[in-house]
Design a protein around this motif. Structure first.
Motif, PDB file in Angstrom:
ATOM      1  N   TYR A  84       0.847  -1.202   0.000  1.00  0.00           N
ATOM      2  CA  TYR A  84       0.000   0.000   0.000  1.00  0.00           C
ATOM      3  C   TYR A  84       0.878   1.245   0.000  1.00  0.00           C
ATOM      4  CZ  TYR A  84      -3.471  -3.421   1.297  1.00  0.00           C
ATOM      5  OH  TYR A  84      -4.280  -4.526   1.271  1.00  0.00           O
ATOM      6  N   VAL A  85       0.454   2.271  -0.734  1.00  0.00           N
ATOM      7  CA  VAL A  85       1.185   3.544  -0.705  1.00  0.00           C
ATOM      8  C   VAL A  85       0.611   4.351   0.458  1.00  0.00           C
ATOM      9  CG1 VAL A  85       1.826   5.624  -1.947  1.00  0.00           C
ATOM     10  CG2 VAL A  85       1.559   3.462  -3.198  1.00  0.00           C
ATOM     11  N   LYS A  86       1.459   4.521   1.458  1.00  0.00           N
ATOM     12  CA  LYS A  86       1.021   5.156   2.702  1.00  0.00           C
ATOM     13  C   LYS A  86       0.433   6.548   2.446  1.00  0.00           C
ATOM     14  CE  LYS A  86       3.097   6.358   7.150  1.00  0.00           C
ATOM     15  NZ  LYS A  86       4.334   6.255   7.934  1.00  0.00           N
TER      16      LYS A  86
ATOM     17  N   ASP B 202       6.215   1.966  -9.507  1.00  0.00           N
ATOM     18  CA  ASP B 202       7.482   1.215  -9.414  1.00  0.00           C
ATOM     19  C   ASP B 202       8.657   1.961 -10.027  1.00  0.00           C
ATOM     20  OD1 ASP B 202       6.695  -1.066  -7.946  1.00  0.00           O
ATOM     21  OD2 ASP B 202       5.576  -1.744  -9.705  1.00  0.00           O
ATOM     22  N   ALA B 203       8.350   2.901 -10.954  1.00  0.00           N
ATOM     23  CA  ALA B 203       9.443   3.660 -11.577  1.00  0.00           C
ATOM     24  C   ALA B 203       9.988   4.743 -10.635  1.00  0.00           C
ATOM     25  CB  ALA B 203       8.937   4.308 -12.862  1.00  0.00           C
ATOM     26  N   GLU B 204       9.212   5.061  -9.597  1.00  0.00           N
ATOM     27  CA  GLU B 204       9.613   6.165  -8.708  1.00  0.00           C
ATOM     28  C   GLU B 204       9.432   5.763  -7.249  1.00  0.00           C
ATOM     29  OE1 GLU B 204       8.339  10.130 -11.012  1.00  0.00           O
ATOM     30  OE2 GLU B 204       6.632   9.009 -10.237  1.00  0.00           O
ATOM     31  N   ARG B 205       9.893   4.600  -6.912  1.00  0.00           N
ATOM     32  CA  ARG B 205       9.602   4.083  -5.569  1.00  0.00           C
ATOM     33  C   ARG B 205      10.175   4.959  -4.470  1.00  0.00           C
ATOM     34  NH1 ARG B 205       7.354  -1.163  -4.995  1.00  0.00           N
ATOM     35  NH2 ARG B 205       8.167  -1.210  -2.880  1.00  0.00           N
TER      36      ARG B 205
ATOM     37  N   GLU C  15       6.187   6.137   0.438  1.00  0.00           N
ATOM     38  CA  GLU C  15       6.409   5.208   1.552  1.00  0.00           C
ATOM     39  C   GLU C  15       5.437   4.059   1.369  1.00  0.00           C
ATOM     40  OE1 GLU C  15       6.837   5.987   5.927  1.00  0.00           O
ATOM     41  OE2 GLU C  15       6.587   8.031   5.163  1.00  0.00           O
ATOM     42  N   PHE C  16       5.895   2.831   1.605  1.00  0.00           N
ATOM     43  CA  PHE C  16       5.059   1.650   1.356  1.00  0.00           C
ATOM     44  C   PHE C  16       4.767   0.923   2.659  1.00  0.00           C
ATOM     45  CE2 PHE C  16       7.338   2.575  -2.513  1.00  0.00           C
ATOM     46  CZ  PHE C  16       6.347   2.475  -3.486  1.00  0.00           C
ATOM     47  N   LEU C  17       3.594   0.288   2.671  1.00  0.00           N
ATOM     48  CA  LEU C  17       3.210  -0.535   3.809  1.00  0.00           C
ATOM     49  C   LEU C  17       2.926  -1.946   3.307  1.00  0.00           C
ATOM     50  CD1 LEU C  17       0.621   1.948   5.364  1.00  0.00           C
ATOM     51  CD2 LEU C  17       2.912   1.444   6.260  1.00  0.00           C
ATOM     52  N   SER C  18       3.520  -2.947   3.942  1.00  0.00           N
ATOM     53  CA  SER C  18       3.130  -4.338   3.688  1.00  0.00           C
ATOM     54  C   SER C  18       3.669  -5.136   4.869  1.00  0.00           C
ATOM     55  CB  SER C  18       3.664  -4.859   2.363  1.00  0.00           C
ATOM     56  OG  SER C  18       5.050  -4.951   2.395  1.00  0.00           O
TER      57      SER C  18
END
Ligand SMILES: O=C(O)CCC(=O)C(=O)O
Length: 275
Positions: A151-153, A188-191, A195-198
């Protein structure tokens, strides 16, 4: 809404859901529920419903199997909707008094499945406006972070709506859509911009996420571990039926609702307050 000590949720969890748009609730459901739901999912795969989709092209390894509305065909799923703590969890997170059950979505990725779940958020797929829409993504197998949904926080607070994408013949197509929908950014090109949640998850854990939180998931590269996940969708009293241009998903028909109507009806049952 006041805290309910019987629920596996603290005030801090609710605040985090509102800020981040996705939280993992540990041990939310007893393993009896998980065992009953596993049996229902396997029965559904043997005899799928009318909206079943296979997202893995013939001849590719694994199987990305998608189906909907298990609650209408399997007693365990119906009992989960009406009797498990899920409706109360949804109410607390949404800050809602009333809860309507919108639909459910089964996503199974068998070992070796290469197909990703593309980055998207759910509300543009739904003919529903409002803020009170939460999904409970419930894995029925242990899930490691690399097969979990990501998920994109905070993306539910961007105020942007991205155009739905539909799997078609194994590919992903964009459809003609409402003019306010934008193309989804290439996450994915600009990770490094996000901030990601998993999470690594055990059976009984659940992810609750807002219908505007961007999310996507890898395939299932494991050679042996299934990834059966059952997502249930819940709405509060601010949710209203809305017109959409283009396709909606799932294509549930026969409800008779008009734009602006509250959702509760036979197809979208009110599950809270409990009778
Ligand atoms: O399980 C997945 O791969 C994706 C789940 C998802 O997109 C959802 O529940 O909305």
């Amino acid at each position: 809404m006041s805290a309910d000590a019987t629920l596996p949720l603290s005030d801090a969890d609710v605040a985090r859901y509102r800020d981040d748009g996705a939280i993992c609730i540990r041990g939310a459901f007893a393993l009896d529920w998980i065992e009953r739901l596993r049996a229902a999912v396997d029965a559904d795969m043997a005899t799928p419903g009318p909206m079943v989709r296979i997202n893995t092209p013939a001849g590719n390894p694994g199987l990305f199997f998608v189906d909907f509305q298990l609650w209408q065909r399997h007693a365990a799923c119906r009992d989960f909707v009406f009797e498990s703590p899920a409706a109360d969890i949804a109410a607390r997170l949404m800050g809602a008094h009333d809860v309507v059950y919108y639909h459910d979505h089964l996503l199974v990725k068998e070992p070796g499945t290469a197909e990703r779940t593309p980055w998207h958020h759910d509300q543009p797929y739904y003919p529903i406006d409002g803020q009170q829409i939460v999904s409970l993504w419930l894995p029925l197998d242990p899930v490691s972070r690399d097969t979990c949904v990501e998920y994109v926080k905070g993306s539910h607070r961007w105020g942007r709506w991205f155009a739905p994408k539909f799997f078609r013949q194994g590919g992903v197509d964009l459809q003609v859509q409402d003019a306010r929908f934008e193309a989804t950014p290439d996450i994915d090109a600009e990770r490094d911009r996000y901030e990601f949640l998993s999470w690594d998850m055990a059976p009984g854990d659940v992810i609750a996420f807002h219908a505007l939180t961007l999310h996507g998931a890898a395939g299932n590269r494991s050679a042996s571990r299934r990834r059966r996940a059952w997502a249930t969708r819940w709405c509060g009293e601010d949710a209203r039926y809305a017109a959409r241009i283009g396709q909606v998903s799932p294509p549930i028909e026969g409800h008779g609702l008009k734009p602006g109507d509250a959702l509760a009806c036979d197809l979208f049952p009110r599950v809270r307050p409990r009778a």
